[in-house]
Scaffold this motif. Sequence first.
Motif, mmCIF file in Angstrom:
data_model
loop_
_atom_site.group_PDB
_atom_site.id
_atom_site.type_symbol
_atom_site.label_atom_id
_atom_site.label_comp_id
_atom_site.label_asym_id
_atom_site.label_seq_id
_atom_site.Cartn_x
_atom_site.Cartn_y
_atom_site.Cartn_z
ATOM 1 N N ASN A 78 0.852 -1.194 0.000
ATOM 2 C CA ASN A 78 0.000 0.000 0.000
ATOM 3 C C ASN A 78 0.882 1.237 0.000
ATOM 4 O OD1 ASN A 78 -2.476 -1.291 -0.059
ATOM 5 N ND2 ASN A 78 -2.501 -1.549 2.162
ATOM 6 N N ALA A 79 0.443 2.255 -0.712
ATOM 7 C CA ALA A 79 1.280 3.437 -0.893
ATOM 8 C C ALA A 79 0.440 4.706 -0.789
ATOM 9 C CB ALA A 79 1.974 3.384 -2.247
ATOM 10 N N LYS A 80 1.130 5.776 -0.365
ATOM 11 C CA LYS A 80 0.511 7.100 -0.300
ATOM 12 C C LYS A 80 1.574 8.110 -0.729
ATOM 13 C CE LYS A 80 -1.909 10.263 2.729
ATOM 14 N NZ LYS A 80 -2.449 10.515 4.056
ATOM 15 N N GLY A 81 1.205 8.992 -1.660
ATOM 16 C CA GLY A 81 2.186 9.957 -2.131
ATOM 17 C C GLY A 81 1.644 10.830 -3.237
ATOM 18 N N THR A 82 2.532 11.199 -4.174
ATOM 19 C CA THR A 82 2.138 12.044 -5.302
ATOM 20 C C THR A 82 2.658 11.438 -6.599
ATOM 21 O OG1 THR A 82 4.117 13.422 -5.105
ATOM 22 C CG2 THR A 82 2.143 14.187 -3.976
ATOM 23 N N ALA A 83 1.877 11.621 -7.642
ATOM 24 C CA ALA A 83 2.272 11.225 -8.990
ATOM 25 C C ALA A 83 2.294 12.482 -9.843
ATOM 26 C CB ALA A 83 1.302 10.202 -9.560
ATOM 27 N N ARG A 84 3.374 12.659 -10.568
ATOM 28 C CA ARG A 84 3.488 13.816 -11.457
ATOM 29 C C ARG A 84 3.575 13.331 -12.897
ATOM 30 N NH1 ARG A 84 8.404 17.154 -9.811
ATOM 31 N NH2 ARG A 84 9.188 15.115 -9.250
ATOM 32 N N LEU A 85 2.756 13.899 -13.741
ATOM 33 C CA LEU A 85 2.822 13.649 -15.174
ATOM 34 C C LEU A 85 3.424 14.884 -15.811
ATOM 35 C CD1 LEU A 85 -0.638 11.993 -15.615
ATOM 36 C CD2 LEU A 85 1.536 10.955 -16.226
ATOM 37 N N MET A 86 4.577 14.721 -16.415
ATOM 38 C CA MET A 86 5.285 15.857 -16.992
ATOM 39 C C MET A 86 5.358 15.689 -18.508
ATOM 40 S SD MET A 86 8.279 16.253 -14.163
ATOM 41 C CE MET A 86 8.824 17.818 -14.789
ATOM 42 N N ARG A 87 4.934 16.706 -19.198
ATOM 43 C CA ARG A 87 4.988 16.722 -20.660
ATOM 44 C C ARG A 87 6.267 17.449 -21.047
ATOM 45 N NH1 ARG A 87 1.911 14.529 -24.920
ATOM 46 N NH2 ARG A 87 2.426 15.751 -26.747
ATOM 47 N N THR A 88 7.182 16.757 -21.713
ATOM 48 C CA THR A 88 8.480 17.361 -22.018
ATOM 49 C C THR A 88 8.372 18.503 -23.024
ATOM 50 O OG1 THR A 88 8.830 15.616 -23.651
ATOM 51 C CG2 THR A 88 9.788 15.287 -21.488
ATOM 52 N N SER A 89 7.346 18.484 -23.860
ATOM 53 C CA SER A 89 7.230 19.514 -24.889
ATOM 54 C C SER A 89 6.505 20.766 -24.413
ATOM 55 C CB SER A 89 6.510 18.954 -26.111
ATOM 56 O OG SER A 89 5.194 18.579 -25.771
#
Length: 140
Positions: A78-89
């Motif tokens: 089980n996990a708790k945290g943050t996910a970041r989606l980064m668009r390089t362009s």
Amino acid sequence: MNWGTKIVLGLATFMIFIVVLGLIMFNSKKDALVDNDYYEKGINYNKVYNRKEQTNTDHARPEVSANQEMIIVKFVHNAKGTARLMRTSDKELDKTIPFESNINRQLIIPARNLKKGSWRLIIEWVSDEKSYMYEQEITL
């Protein structure tokens, strides 16, 4: 037209060309490869490195699968945290998503509203009081 007039016209054309290129350069978008907070990232590099190493040491690497509808991340615990989606362009499309894994130890991110193409998924989470970090390139 004599040769003196041709030289003056040639120099004037070249000078106008250089001025136009200068104006285009200053009015173009900023370079996306330059981080605004590079100094802070340099100071915190050891923390990031330790989190990545902890992921390898504990064999806690999550399984990531992506399609056009959703991104599914399956954790070992089980996990708790943050996910970041980064668009390089385009930095304007970046998203940060706080999460807590579900009963199946999964994180499900809807991908319908995300632009198609290449994304960098960066996941930082805490599991069993240990900090982890994982990065992966995904294509939608």
